[in-house]
Scaffold this motif. Structure first.
Motif, PDB file in Angstrom:
ATOM      1  N   ARG A 100      47.457  41.554  22.832  1.00 34.54           N
ATOM      2  CA  ARG A 100      46.651  42.785  22.826  1.00 34.54           C
ATOM      3  C   ARG A 100      45.180  42.468  22.555  1.00 34.54           C
ATOM      4  NH1 ARG A 100      49.379  47.728  22.854  1.00 34.54           N
ATOM      5  NH2 ARG A 100      51.585  47.338  23.172  1.00 34.54           N
ATOM      6  N   VAL A 101      44.933  41.502  21.679  1.00 37.03           N
ATOM      7  CA  VAL A 101      43.550  41.083  21.405  1.00 37.03           C
ATOM      8  C   VAL A 101      42.934  40.493  22.673  1.00 37.03           C
ATOM      9  CG1 VAL A 101      42.110  39.456  20.109  1.00 37.03           C
ATOM     10  CG2 VAL A 101      43.902  40.733  18.927  1.00 37.03           C
ATOM     11  N   ILE A 102      43.698  39.673  23.370  1.00 40.01           N
ATOM     12  CA  ILE A 102      43.200  39.067  24.615  1.00 40.01           C
ATOM     13  C   ILE A 102      42.842  40.152  25.618  1.00 40.01           C
ATOM     14  CG2 ILE A 102      43.819  37.633  26.602  1.00 40.01           C
ATOM     15  CD1 ILE A 102      45.644  36.019  24.630  1.00 40.01           C
ATOM     16  N   ARG A 103      43.767  41.094  25.841  1.00 40.57           N
ATOM     17  CA  ARG A 103      43.493  42.147  26.829  1.00 40.57           C
ATOM     18  C   ARG A 103      42.308  43.008  26.404  1.00 40.57           C
ATOM     19  NH1 ARG A 103      48.144  46.205  28.670  1.00 40.57           N
ATOM     20  NH2 ARG A 103      47.962  46.898  26.498  1.00 40.57           N
ATOM     21  N   LEU A 104      42.230  43.336  25.128  1.00 35.67           N
ATOM     22  CA  LEU A 104      41.115  44.138  24.637  1.00 35.67           C
ATOM     23  C   LEU A 104      39.787  43.422  24.873  1.00 35.67           C
ATOM     24  CD1 LEU A 104      40.098  46.657  23.105  1.00 35.67           C
ATOM     25  CD2 LEU A 104      40.472  45.401  21.002  1.00 35.67           C
ATOM     26  N   SER A 105      39.745  42.142  24.584  1.00 32.87           N
ATOM     27  CA  SER A 105      38.492  41.404  24.763  1.00 32.87           C
ATOM     28  C   SER A 105      38.121  41.291  26.241  1.00 32.87           C
ATOM     29  CB  SER A 105      38.572  40.026  24.115  1.00 32.87           C
ATOM     30  OG  SER A 105      39.465  39.189  24.807  1.00 32.87           O
ATOM     31  N   VAL A 106      39.112  41.093  27.091  1.00 36.68           N
ATOM     32  CA  VAL A 106      38.839  41.037  28.533  1.00 36.68           C
ATOM     33  C   VAL A 106      38.294  42.372  29.001  1.00 36.68           C
ATOM     34  CG1 VAL A 106      39.933  40.924  30.817  1.00 36.68           C
ATOM     35  CG2 VAL A 106      40.475  39.201  29.110  1.00 36.68           C
ATOM     36  N   GLN A 107      38.958  43.460  28.616  1.00 33.24           N
ATOM     37  CA  GLN A 107      38.543  44.780  29.076  1.00 33.24           C
ATOM     38  C   GLN A 107      37.185  45.200  28.522  1.00 33.24           C
ATOM     39  OE1 GLN A 107      41.764  47.615  28.611  1.00 33.24           O
ATOM     40  NE2 GLN A 107      42.974  46.588  30.196  1.00 33.24           N
ATOM     41  N   GLU A 108      36.852  44.739  27.335  1.00 34.90           N
ATOM     42  CA  GLU A 108      35.529  45.025  26.771  1.00 34.90           C
ATOM     43  C   GLU A 108      34.420  44.339  27.562  1.00 34.90           C
ATOM     44  OE1 GLU A 108      35.707  45.606  21.946  1.00 34.90           O
ATOM     45  OE2 GLU A 108      35.096  43.701  22.752  1.00 34.90           O
ATOM     46  N   ASN A 109      34.702  43.146  28.034  1.00 33.61           N
ATOM     47  CA  ASN A 109      33.657  42.316  28.619  1.00 33.61           C
ATOM     48  C   ASN A 109      33.587  42.324  30.140  1.00 33.61           C
ATOM     49  OD1 ASN A 109      32.350  40.987  26.248  1.00 33.61           O
ATOM     50  ND2 ASN A 109      34.482  40.501  25.827  1.00 33.61           N
ATOM     51  N   ILE A 110      34.562  42.920  30.789  1.00 37.41           N
ATOM     52  CA  ILE A 110      34.546  42.957  32.244  1.00 37.41           C
ATOM     53  C   ILE A 110      33.674  44.139  32.683  1.00 37.41           C
ATOM     54  CG2 ILE A 110      36.551  44.443  32.646  1.00 37.41           C
ATOM     55  CD1 ILE A 110      37.452  42.218  34.674  1.00 37.41           C
ATOM     56  N   PRO A 111      32.922  43.990  33.749  1.00 40.23           N
ATOM     57  CA  PRO A 111      32.086  45.116  34.199  1.00 40.23           C
ATOM     58  C   PRO A 111      32.915  46.380  34.457  1.00 40.23           C
ATOM     59  CG  PRO A 111      31.498  43.111  35.370  1.00 40.23           C
ATOM     60  CD  PRO A 111      32.732  42.801  34.576  1.00 40.23           C
ATOM     61  N   VAL A 114      34.701  47.319  37.763  1.00 40.26           N
ATOM     62  CA  VAL A 114      35.963  46.688  38.141  1.00 40.26           C
ATOM     63  C   VAL A 114      37.130  47.639  37.896  1.00 40.26           C
ATOM     64  CG1 VAL A 114      37.519  44.750  37.632  1.00 40.26           C
ATOM     65  CG2 VAL A 114      35.062  44.372  37.744  1.00 40.26           C
ATOM     66  N   GLY A 115      37.010  48.499  36.900  1.00 44.94           N
ATOM     67  CA  GLY A 115      38.046  49.491  36.632  1.00 44.94           C
ATOM     68  C   GLY A 115      39.192  49.005  35.756  1.00 44.94           C
ATOM     69  N   TYR A 116      39.022  47.863  35.125  1.00 46.66           N
ATOM     70  CA  TYR A 116      40.093  47.330  34.266  1.00 46.66           C
ATOM     71  C   TYR A 116      39.697  47.545  32.812  1.00 46.66           C
ATOM     72  CZ  TYR A 116      43.609  44.055  32.455  1.00 46.66           C
ATOM     73  OH  TYR A 116      44.656  43.488  31.770  1.00 46.66           O
ATOM     74  N   HIS A 117      39.866  48.775  32.340  1.00 44.14           N
ATOM     75  CA  HIS A 117      39.509  49.078  30.958  1.00 44.14           C
ATOM     76  C   HIS A 117      40.344  50.222  30.377  1.00 44.14           C
ATOM     77  CE1 HIS A 117      36.869  51.577  33.483  1.00 44.14           C
ATOM     78  NE2 HIS A 117      37.019  52.475  32.544  1.00 44.14           N
ATOM     79  N   SER A 118      41.513  50.467  30.932  1.00 45.51           N
ATOM     80  CA  SER A 118      42.308  51.626  30.533  1.00 45.51           C
ATOM     81  C   SER A 118      43.078  51.461  29.221  1.00 45.51           C
ATOM     82  CB  SER A 118      43.292  51.982  31.647  1.00 45.51           C
ATOM     83  OG  SER A 118      44.174  50.904  31.875  1.00 45.51           O
ATOM     84  N   SER A 119      43.174  50.250  28.696  1.00 46.00           N
ATOM     85  CA  SER A 119      43.997  50.031  27.496  1.00 46.00           C
ATOM     86  C   SER A 119      43.191  49.799  26.227  1.00 46.00           C
ATOM     87  CB  SER A 119      44.922  48.830  27.731  1.00 46.00           C
ATOM     88  OG  SER A 119      45.742  49.044  28.835  1.00 46.00           O
ATOM     89  N   LEU A 120      41.906  50.016  26.266  1.00 49.95           N
ATOM     90  CA  LEU A 120      41.057  49.734  25.104  1.00 49.95           C
ATOM     91  C   LEU A 120      41.525  50.471  23.848  1.00 49.95           C
ATOM     92  CD1 LEU A 120      37.531  49.779  26.790  1.00 49.95           C
ATOM     93  CD2 LEU A 120      38.657  47.800  25.747  1.00 49.95           C
ATOM     94  N   LYS A 121      41.694  51.775  23.943  1.00 50.27           N
ATOM     95  CA  LYS A 121      42.079  52.573  22.766  1.00 50.27           C
ATOM     96  C   LYS A 121      43.480  52.218  22.280  1.00 50.27           C
ATOM     97  CE  LYS A 121      39.115  56.460  23.877  1.00 50.27           C
ATOM     98  NZ  LYS A 121      39.044  57.842  24.372  1.00 50.27           N
ATOM     99  N   ASP A 122      44.417  52.060  23.218  1.00 52.17           N
ATOM    100  CA  ASP A 122      45.793  51.720  22.838  1.00 52.17           C
ATOM    101  C   ASP A 122      45.852  50.368  22.136  1.00 52.17           C
ATOM    102  OD1 ASP A 122      46.722  54.072  23.955  1.00 52.17           O
ATOM    103  OD2 ASP A 122      47.286  53.133  25.857  1.00 52.17           O
ATOM    104  N   ASP A 123      45.138  49.385  22.688  1.00 58.52           N
ATOM    105  CA  ASP A 123      45.170  48.050  22.091  1.00 58.52           C
ATOM    106  C   ASP A 123      44.509  48.037  20.719  1.00 58.52           C
ATOM    107  OD1 ASP A 123      46.579  47.011  24.228  1.00 58.52           O
ATOM    108  OD2 ASP A 123      44.828  46.150  25.200  1.00 58.52           O
ATOM    109  N   LYS A 124      43.395  48.744  20.592  1.00 59.40           N
ATOM    110  CA  LYS A 124      42.722  48.817  19.285  1.00 59.40           C
ATOM    111  C   LYS A 124      43.646  49.437  18.248  1.00 59.40           C
ATOM    112  CE  LYS A 124      39.630  51.913  17.563  1.00 59.40           C
ATOM    113  NZ  LYS A 124      38.407  52.691  17.400  1.00 59.40           N
ATOM    114  N   LEU A 125      44.303  50.529  18.601  1.00 59.65           N
ATOM    115  CA  LEU A 125      45.223  51.199  17.690  1.00 59.65           C
ATOM    116  C   LEU A 125      46.393  50.294  17.326  1.00 59.65           C
ATOM    117  CD1 LEU A 125      45.759  53.858  16.201  1.00 59.65           C
ATOM    118  CD2 LEU A 125      47.026  54.625  18.215  1.00 59.65           C
ATOM    119  N   PHE A 126      46.935  49.584  18.312  1.00 62.24           N
ATOM    120  CA  PHE A 126      48.044  48.659  18.061  1.00 62.24           C
ATOM    121  C   PHE A 126      47.605  47.554  17.097  1.00 62.24           C
ATOM    122  CE2 PHE A 126      50.579  44.897  18.852  1.00 62.24           C
ATOM    123  CZ  PHE A 126      51.868  45.402  18.845  1.00 62.24           C
TER     124      PHE A 126
END
Length: 161
Positions: A100-111, A114-126
């Motif tokens: 979850r940390v990996i996905r959150l960091s990827v989604q935070e840093n990708i432009p 690209v549209g790959y940022h839908s899990s930010l809130k879920d991952d942070k909460l997890f």
């Protein structure tokens, strides 16, 4: 015979653990420069483990390859392949906080385009809900990530102690 098997198990664990630490350290520095990004990609590509966390870092490396490639036509495929792989790994290991940390960091840093940022809130909460259950090394890694994260508020960061 049991002694030999025990030694093999200890050595395997030790080297896998050091591989994971190497990936974590390299990943933490990857966004600082293209040279660091390329170094992380090289370290990730050398990994042959089937461990889901190492596979998660390898998927992140695929996504990050879009940043350093000179072939413009390949950027989209690197992101799509890496994101699909990372999502599949997380789907198979939904309770793994490091993924979850990996996905959150990827989604935070990708432009954002690209549209790959839908899990930010879920991952942070997890991460916030499961942080206390982690070992000290992983807690320290999560704290370092959260300290520089754009998604974690100051209150969130304070709760990760």
């Amino acid at each position: 015979m049991k002694f030999i098997l025990s030694l093999v198990a200890v050595f395997t664990f030790f080297f896998q653990s050091s591989d994971l630490e190497s990936l974590r350290n390299s990943y933490a520095k990857a966004n600082q420069s293209n040279a660091n990004t390329q170094s992380f990609i090289n370290i990730a590509e050398k990994q042959s483990s089937t461990d889901p966390v190492i596979s998660g870092y390898k998927a992140a490396a695929q996504i990050m390859e879009a940043k350093v490639t000179t072939e413009k036509g390949k950027r989209k495929s690197f992101v799509k392949t890496g994101a699909t792989s990372l999502e599949s790994i997380i789907k198979n290991n939904p309770n793994n906080i490091e993924l979850r940390v990996i996905r959150l960091s990827v989604q935070e840093n990708i432009p954002k385009i690209v549209g790959y940022h839908s899990s930010l809130k879920d991952d942070k909460l997890f991460i916030l809900n499961n942080y206390s259950k982690q070992n000290q090394a992983l807690k320290a890694y999560i704290q370092r990530f959260a300290a520089q994260s754009k998604t974690f508020t100051p209150a969130d960061k304070a709760s990760l102690k």
